[in-house]
Scaffold this motif. Structure first.
Motif, PDB file in Angstrom:
ATOM      1  N   GLU A   1       0.973   4.064  -2.916  1.00 22.68           N
ATOM      2  CA  GLU A   1       0.730   5.485  -2.651  1.00 22.68           C
ATOM      3  C   GLU A   1       1.871   6.348  -3.186  1.00 22.68           C
ATOM      4  O   GLU A   1       1.643   7.438  -3.714  1.00 22.68           O
ATOM      5  CB  GLU A   1       0.528   5.713  -1.150  1.00 22.68           C
ATOM      6  CG  GLU A   1      -0.796   5.165  -0.649  1.00 22.68           C
ATOM      7  CD  GLU A   1      -0.947   5.183   0.864  1.00 22.68           C
ATOM      8  OE1 GLU A   1      -0.051   5.711   1.565  1.00 22.68           O
ATOM      9  OE2 GLU A   1      -1.963   4.644   1.353  1.00 22.68           O
TER      10      GLU A   1
ATOM     11  N   GLN B   1       0.830  -1.208   0.000  1.00 27.45           N
ATOM     12  CA  GLN B   1       0.000   0.000   0.000  1.00 27.45           C
ATOM     13  C   GLN B   1       0.864   1.257   0.000  1.00 27.45           C
ATOM     14  O   GLN B   1       0.593   2.206  -0.729  1.00 27.45           O
ATOM     15  CB  GLN B   1      -0.955  -0.013   1.202  1.00 27.45           C
ATOM     16  CG  GLN B   1      -1.906   1.158   1.236  1.00 27.45           C
ATOM     17  CD  GLN B   1      -2.911   1.195   0.087  1.00 27.45           C
ATOM     18  OE1 GLN B   1      -3.117   0.214  -0.625  1.00 27.45           O
ATOM     19  NE2 GLN B   1      -3.523   2.345  -0.118  1.00 27.45           N
TER      20      GLN B   1
ATOM     21  N   LEU C   1      -6.005   3.448  -6.692  1.00 28.81           N
ATOM     22  CA  LEU C   1      -5.610   4.756  -6.153  1.00 28.81           C
ATOM     23  C   LEU C   1      -5.502   5.786  -7.275  1.00 28.81           C
ATOM     24  O   LEU C   1      -5.919   6.935  -7.117  1.00 28.81           O
ATOM     25  CB  LEU C   1      -4.269   4.654  -5.411  1.00 28.81           C
ATOM     26  CG  LEU C   1      -4.216   3.775  -4.169  1.00 28.81           C
ATOM     27  CD1 LEU C   1      -2.781   3.683  -3.653  1.00 28.81           C
ATOM     28  CD2 LEU C   1      -5.157   4.298  -3.099  1.00 28.81           C
TER      29      LEU C   1
END
Length: 177
Positions: free
Chosen positions: A17, A13, A50
Motif C-alpha cells: 500500500e 500488504q 493494487l
C-alpha cells in the motif's frame, strides 16, 4: 530474499500500500501504455494488483500490459490486462494472461520486479534475465518496485544489465541519472 520471506501477510500488504502511495505520485501524463509484473505470492513480491486497480480507477485511458514468460527462450510477450479472470498460474506459480494477442506497440513505462537494487539504479532479479532482455534497445521509463531501501552497490553487474530510471520503495522514490 530473506527480508521478504520474514514478512507476514499484514506487513507485506502495508508495504504494498505504501508502494502504491509512492506510485500515485508519479507523473503519468505522458503514459499511454504501462507494463507491470504480476506478483509471485510465494516469493512475497509487492502486490501490483493494487496498482492495477488504482490505474483502472484513476487513469482508465492507460492500457495495462502484463507479461507471459517463455522459459525455453527466456523471452516475454506482453498482453493487455482486462481482469483477473483471464489469468492462470504457470508451472512456476506465476499468474499469466491466457489471451493469445500479444501487444506489438510501444510501451511508455515498465514496472520491474527485483530482489534488491543499488544507488546507481542496478537491480538484482531472479537471474533469468527476462527483464534485461526485454528492456535492451527500447526507450521506456524503467521503474523498479522494492520493499526495501537500496544497498550501497551491486558489484556483479555486466554489460547486459539495464539500469532503472527510478525505483520506488515504501518510503521514497529514488531517481537515477
Amino acid at each position: 530474499m530473506q527480508r521478504r520471506n520474514a514478512l507476514n501477510p499484514t506487513q507485506l500488504q502495508e508495504l504494498s500500500e505504501q508502494l502504491l502511495t509512492q506510485f500515485s505520485q508519479l507523473d503519468l501524463s505522458a503514459v499511454s501504455v504501462i507494463h507491470l509484473f504480476l506478483p509471485i505470492e510465494k516469493k512475497k513480491e509487492p502486490n501490483t494488483y493494487l496498482i492495477i486497480d488504482w490505474l483502472q480507477l484513476h487513469h482508465p485511458q492507460i492500457k495495462i500490459l502484463v507479461p507471459r514468460a517463455d522459459f525455453n527462450t527466456a523471452l516475454m510477450t506482453h498482453h493487455v490486462y482486462t481482469d483477473s479472470k483471464g489469468l492462470e498460474k504457470n508451472i512456476f506459480d506465476i499468474m499469466e494472461p491466457q489471451n493469445e494477442n500479444a501487444h506489438q506497440g510501444s510501451i511508455d513505462m515498465v514496472l520491474i520486479p527485483l530482489l534488491a537494487f543499488d544507488q546507481h539504479g542496478y537491480r538484482v532479479g531472479y537471474g533469468k534475465g527476462f527483464y534485461d532482455r526485454f528492456l535492451q534497445g527500447i526507450s521506456t521509463k524503467k521503474v523498479g518496485l522494492s520493499l526495501f531501501p537500496p544497498v550501497a552497490e551491486i558489484t556483479d553487474t555486466d554489460v547486459h544489465d539495464v539500469r532503472m530510471d527510478l525505483c520506488l520503495t515504501p518510503g521514497e522514490i529514488y531517481e537515477f541519472d
